[in-house]
Design an enzyme around this catalytic site. Structure first.
Site, short mmCIF file in Angstrom:
data_model
loop_
_atom_site.label_atom_id
_atom_site.label_comp_id
_atom_site.label_asym_id
_atom_site.label_seq_id
_atom_site.Cartn_x
_atom_site.Cartn_y
_atom_site.Cartn_z
CB SER A 12 -0.89 0.01 1.24
OG SER A 12 -1.33 1.34 1.48
CG HIS A 37 -3.92 -1.61 -1.49
ND1 HIS A 37 -5.04 -2.36 -1.77
CD2 HIS A 37 -4.27 -0.79 -0.47
CE1 HIS A 37 -6.03 -2.02 -0.96
NE2 HIS A 37 -5.58 -1.07 -0.15
CG ASP A 39 -5.04 2.42 1.06
OD1 ASP A 39 -6.01 1.64 0.98
OD2 ASP A 39 -3.91 2.06 1.46
CG MET A 41 -8.29 7.23 2.66
SD MET A 41 -7.55 7.21 4.29
CE MET A 41 -6.59 5.69 4.21
CG HIS A 70 -9.26 0.14 -0.21
ND1 HIS A 70 -8.63 -0.06 1.00
CD2 HIS A 70 -10.58 0.12 0.07
CE1 HIS A 70 -9.54 -0.20 1.96
NE2 HIS A 70 -10.73 -0.09 1.41
CG MET A 72 -11.20 3.26 2.40
SD MET A 72 -9.66 3.19 3.31
CE MET A 72 -8.51 3.28 1.94
CG MET A 141 -11.46 -2.64 5.52
SD MET A 141 -9.95 -2.04 4.72
CE MET A 141 -9.06 -1.26 6.04
CG ASP A 179 -6.12 -2.75 3.40
OD1 ASP A 179 -5.05 -2.44 3.94
OD2 ASP A 179 -6.77 -1.98 2.66
C1 DX5 Z 1 -6.19 1.68 5.78
C2 DX5 Z 1 -5.78 1.31 4.38
C3 DX5 Z 1 -4.68 0.34 4.29
C4 DX5 Z 1 -3.41 0.77 4.94
C5 DX5 Z 1 -2.70 -0.44 5.40
O1 DX5 Z 1 -7.40 2.35 5.77
O2 DX5 Z 1 -6.85 0.75 3.66
O3 DX5 Z 1 -4.44 -0.09 2.96
O4 DX5 Z 1 -2.58 1.50 4.09
O5 DX5 Z 1 -1.60 0.00 6.07
P1 DX5 Z 1 -0.85 -0.86 7.16
O6 DX5 Z 1 -0.32 -2.06 6.47
O7 DX5 Z 1 0.19 0.07 7.61
O8 DX5 Z 1 -1.85 -1.22 8.23
ZN ZN Z 2 -6.43 -0.23 1.62
#
Ligand code: DX5
Ligand code: ZN
Length: 223
Positions: A12, A37, A39, A41, A70, A72, A141, A179
């Site tokens: 990620s 990956h 993320d 947000m 992903h 969010m 998650m 994740d």
């Molecule tokens: C959290 C994200 C993850 C995050 C995972 O909301 O969806 O993808 O980056 O990070 P680690 O591996 O540091 O928990």
């Molecule tokens: Zn993620």
């Protein structure tokens, strides 16, 4: 003896050095990552705002492997097109953000990319209902979404195992991705429970080791 299952690693970029994101993506690619990956947000579905489609487009040519996006975000169905145009290969939406999850999944697939649905830790598997059989990926998650570097929630092992059993029972090929809080200590446990794609942020891009060393450690933990 049972042969070990094929497991994909999906670094990620949330924990990467954003000032040299392209290079970090290239390092992960060279180190044998299977997916990158991403993320996304929006400051509503989760508190932080991270990155959007222009960043996906910018890293696209640094990675010759699938970009696993992903989302969010609230109302993700309005965002799908721009992420496909930017070069996403897999788009995952949160079931908690989609009142019409079947339509959202269909919209992703119609644009020619793979469709995933993510579940927050408190969301039961059975909320997937009939949509499960049309998914390319289910993301469990294993921390509350929103931040990298959190601690893996052990209670999610049972959820992963139940989802694995359901997928196998129904003969479904959706990838089971996990994740949050994945590191070399947790990785063998989630794989034993049935996960097949491991997202890892802090464990890959954290300080003190190269991306290559970090991915090597994760792989070695699975042997
Ligand atoms: C959290 C994200 C993850 C995050 C995972 O909301 O969806 O993808 O980056 O990070 P680690 O591996 O540091 O928990
Ligand atoms: Zn993620």
């Amino acid at each position: 003896m049972e042969s070990s299952p094929q497991v994909k690693l999906a670094p990620s970029i949330l924990s990467a050095d954003f000032s040299r994101l392209g290079e970090q993506v290239a390092e992960a690619t060279k180190a044998g990552a299977d997916y990158i990956h991403v993320d996304v947000m929006d400051g509503h579905f989760v508190p932080p705002i991270t990155i959007g489609a222009p960043v996906v487009a910018a890293i696209r040519h640094w990675a010759n492997l699938p970009l696993d996006v992903h989302l969010m975000v609230e109302a993700p169905e309005h965002q799908i097109g721009q992420f496909v145009d930017a070069g996403a290969d897999i788009i995952t939406v949160h079931i908690e953000a989609c009142p019409h999850i079947r339509q959202a999944v269909q919209a992703i697939k119609e644009l020619g990319v793979k469709a995933g649905v993510a579940l927050k830790p408190g969301t039961p598997i059975d909320t997937l209902g009939e949509v499960l059989c049309s998914l390319d990926l289910v993301l469990v998650m294993t921390v509350e979404p929103g931040f990298g570097g959190q601690t893996f929630i052990e209670a999610m092992l049972d959820k992963i195992a139940r989802l694995r059993a359901e997928l196998d029972e129904k003969g479904l090929t959706a990838e089971l991705e996990v994740d949050g809080g994945i590191n070399a200590e947790v990785a063998p446990k989630v794989v034993k429970a049935g996960a097949r794609v491991l997202v890892a942020g802090a464990a890959v891009f954290g300080l003190g080791q190269t991306v290559n060393e970090a991915l090597g450690k994760l792989r070695a933990s699975l042997l």
